[in-house]
Design an enzyme around this catalytic site. Structure first.
Site, PDB file in Angstrom:
ATOM      1  CG  ASP A  51      19.416  48.683  13.974  1.00  0.00           C
ATOM      2  OD1 ASP A  51      19.093  48.374  15.140  1.00  0.00           O
ATOM      3  OD2 ASP A  51      19.101  49.768  13.450  1.00  0.00           O
ATOM      4  CD  GLU A  52      21.909  52.357  12.252  1.00  0.00           C
ATOM      5  OE1 GLU A  52      22.036  52.994  11.202  1.00  0.00           O
ATOM      6  OE2 GLU A  52      21.086  52.660  13.148  1.00  0.00           O
TER       7      GLU A  52
END
Length: 515
Positions: free
Chosen positions: A326-327
Site C-alpha cells: 500500500d501507499e
C-alpha cells in the site's frame, strides 16, 4: 419455601421454588447473532460445585480452556472427565457426527436443566461454541476472583456456523510497539467474538518489530524507534513463535506482514545498502506516509526480501504471509510491477500464499493471493477485475472497519482521515455489496484493522476496538438476514457488563443503551 425476588422499588415478589432462576442473557442475545437460536427459559441450567466437563481426549484442549474460564469466578473445581462419565451433571463437549451443514467451525449448543451439550465436527467448532456458551453465563463469570452467586445459564438451543471463512483483526505493532503479553491479551479479547485470524503489521517507516537473524540491524537500529519518539521494541523469533502458538491455542491463525516496497524507512535506516545511494536514511517518528521505497533496481533488495520471507515463513505455520503493497507513492508504477514480479514467486517458494493490501492487484498477483480492500471508495475497477479472475477479496473499508478512526471529533485517540466512525457506522455495511463488482462469492471475509499512531497502552487498544470489533465480527460470522441495527444495539448493550467484568476499557457510545 419460595425464593424472594426483587420487584419495583418498595415492592417484593414471591417466586415458586420450581421457577427457573433469572438470567442476564438468552440464546437470542448472543453476539455474533447465531443462524438459529431458540430460547427455553424452563430449561435453564445451574453450574454447581459438583459440575464437570465431559470430553473425549481430542477435545481436552477446548475442555481445559473452558474450565479455565469458569473456575476463577466460581471457585469450583470443574474437573475434565471422560466423555462417557455421566455420574455428575455438567457440560459435555461432543466431537464429530454433527450436522454436516455446520462445516468446520459451526456448532450445536443445547442448554437443558440436566446439563449442557456442545457438539461440533471439529475442535474449531467446539471452540467457537464455547464463545457463545460463555455469554450465557452471568457477566461475573469474567471476574478473576471468586464471586458468591448462582451460575445459571439460559436454556435453549443454538445451531450456528459462519457466513465467511475469514474473520480477522489486524494490530499495528510498528507505529507503537506492544509486547507479547499485550498481544496475548488482545488475542483473548478478539477470540470471544469468533475472530479466527490475527494480522500483525510488523514493520513500517517508524519501526521494525521482528528479529531477522540474517539482518540483525533491523531490530538493533530499526527496532528502537516509534511514533513521537516513544520507546520502540521488537519480538525475538522465540517471542513471535510464542505469540503464534498462543493464538493457535485460541484457534486463531497469525498472518505476519512485512510492508514493502514502501513503508520501509525503518529498514532503510538500518541498512544503507537498501537505498539506491548506499547510505542509511535518518529514522522517522512522524506519521507521514508515501515517502519511502526500497531500491527497486538493486540485487541487494531482493536478497533482503528473500531472507525476510524465508525466516518469517519458517516461523509461521499459517498459510498466509502478507507482503504489504500500500501507499507506495515513491515507487513508479513500472518499478512497482517489476518489484512484485520478483517478490511474489518468493512467497510460494517458501510455502506460503500471498496476502497484501488491495494495491497489489496492480501487479497481477496469482489467483491464490488475497488482496485486502482498505479504501473508502465503493468502486475499484482493478479490484473488481481481480475478483473476476478468481482472487478472493478481504474486506476492510477504512470508513467502516478501521478501528483506529475516531468515534467523534471529541475523541482523544485515533485519526479521522476516513471520517468519524461511530458504532452504527461500523455495523451498517455488507461485505457482499460494499464494493461494486465484488459479489459475495468473491469475498474472503472481513478484517478490522487497528493502526497505532495514537495508541500506547492496552487500554487504548481496547477503547478503539470495543464495541466496534464486535460489530465487524458479526458482519463476518452471522447470516446477512440477521443484520439489523435495532436488534444488534440491544444485544450489544448486554455485552457491556461482560466487558466491565473482564476489565476491558470500552467506548460507551450514546447510540447504545448500555446495561
Amino acid at each position: 419455601m419460595g425464593l424472594w425476588v426483587l420487584g419495583p422499588p418498595g415492592l417484593a415478589g414471591f417466586a415458586a421454588a420450581d421457577d427457573p432462576p433469572a438470567t442476564e442473557r438468552a440464546v437470542t442475545d448472543i453476539v455474533p447473532a447465531p443462524v438459529q437460536a431458540r430460547p427455553d427459559p424452563a430449561a435453564n441450567f445451574t453450574l454447581t460445585a459438583d459440575s464437570v466437563i465431559r470430553a473425549e481426549y481430542q477435545a481436552h484442549d477446548v475442555a481445559d480452556y473452558l474450565g479455565d474460564l469458569l473456575r476463577p469466578a466460581t471457585g469450583f473445581a470443574i474437573p475434565v472427565v471422560d466423555r462417557y462419565d455421566t455420574s455428575k451433571p455438567g457440560i459435555t463437549l461432543q466431537l464429530g457426527d454433527a450436522d454436516q451443514q455446520l462445516g468446520s467451525e459451526g456448532y450445536q449448543l443445547t442448554v437443558a436443566k440436566d446439563g449442557i451439550t456442545l457438539q461440533a465436527n471439529t475442535t474449531d467448532g467446539l471452540f467457537e461454541g464455547v464463545q457463545s456458551l460463555r455469554q450465557l453465563f452471568p457477566s461475573a463469570i469474567g471476574k478473576s476472583s471468586v464471586q458468591q452467586q448462582d451460575w445459571t445459564v439460559s436454556g435453549g438451543t443454538v445451531f450456528d456456523y459462519p457466513r465467511f471463512a475469514r474473520r480477522g483483526a489486524m494490530l499495528d505493532v510498528a507505529r507503537h510497539f506492544f509486547g507479547p503479553d499485550q498481544v496475548k491479551r488482545y488475542i483473548d479479547q478478539i477470540a470471544q467474538y469468533k475472530i479466527n485470524t490475527l494480522h500483525l503489521h510488523l514493520t513500517d517507516d517508524q519501526g521494525w518489530r521482528i528479529e531477522i537473524k540474517s539482518w540483525p540491524q533491523l531490530t538493533e537500529i530499526g527496532g528502537k524507534t516509534a511514533v513521537d519518539g516513544d520507546p520502540g521494541g521488537f519480538y525475538t523469533q522465540d517471542q513471535y513463535t510464542d505469540i503464534v502458538n498462543y493464538a493457535a491455542s485460541r484457534h486463531i491463525t497469525v498472518v505476519p506482514e512485512v510492508d514493502m516496497p514502501g513503508h520501509t524507512n525503518a529498514a532503510q535506516a538500518s541498512y544503507g545498502e537498501l537505498n539506491c545511494d548506499g547510505k542509511p536514511v535518518p529514522p522517522r517518528t512522524d506519521i507521514d506516509v508515501g515517502y519511502s521505497s526500497l531500491c527497486i533496481s538493486s540485487p541487494t533488495t531482493y536478497k533482503f526480501v528473500e531472507d525476510v520471507i524465508r525466516e518469517l515463513a519458517a516461523l509461521t505455520p499459517g498459510p498466509y504471509l502478507d507482503i504489504g503493497g500500500d501507499e507506495a507513492k515513491s515507487t513508479s508504477a513500472a518499478d512497482y510491477s517489476a518489484f512484485y514480479a520478483k517478490v511474489m514467486p518468493l512467497v510460494s517458494e517458501y510455502g506460503k500464499q500471498i496476502q497484501g493490501w488491495h494495491n497489489i492487484v496492480e501487479a497481477n498477483p496469482p489467483v491464490s493471493a488475497v488482496p485486502e480492500y482498505w479504501d473508502t471508495s465503493r468502486t475499484n475497477a482493478d479490484v473488481a477485475a481481480a475478483a473476476a479472475r478468481g482472487n478472493k477479496i478481504l474486506m476492510a473499508p477504512a470508513d467502516k472497519a478501521y478501528l483506529d478512526m475516531k468515534y467523534t471529533p471529541d475523541d482523544p485517540l485515533g485519526l479521522h482521515w476516513a471520517g468519524y466512525v461511530e458504532v452504527k457506522d461500523a455495523y451498517d455495511w455488507d461485505p457482499a455489496t460494499v464494493l461494486q463488482g465484488v459479489p459475495e462469492s468473491s469475498v474472503a471475509g472481513v478484517e478490522a484493522p487497528l493502526w497505532s499512531e495514537t495508541l500506547r497502552t492496552s487500554a487504548d487498544i481496547e477503547y478503539q476496538a470495543f464495541p466496534r470489533l464486535a460489530g465487524i465480527a458479526e458482519i463476518g460470522w452471522s447470516p446477512a438476514a440477521t443484520h439489523n441495527w435495532d436488534d444488534y444495539r440491544k444485544r450489544l448493550a448486554a455485552q457491556g457488563p461482560i466487558w466491565t467484568a473482564q476489565g476491558i476499557n470500552f467506548y460507551r457510545s450514546p447510540q447504545v443503551d448500555w446495561k
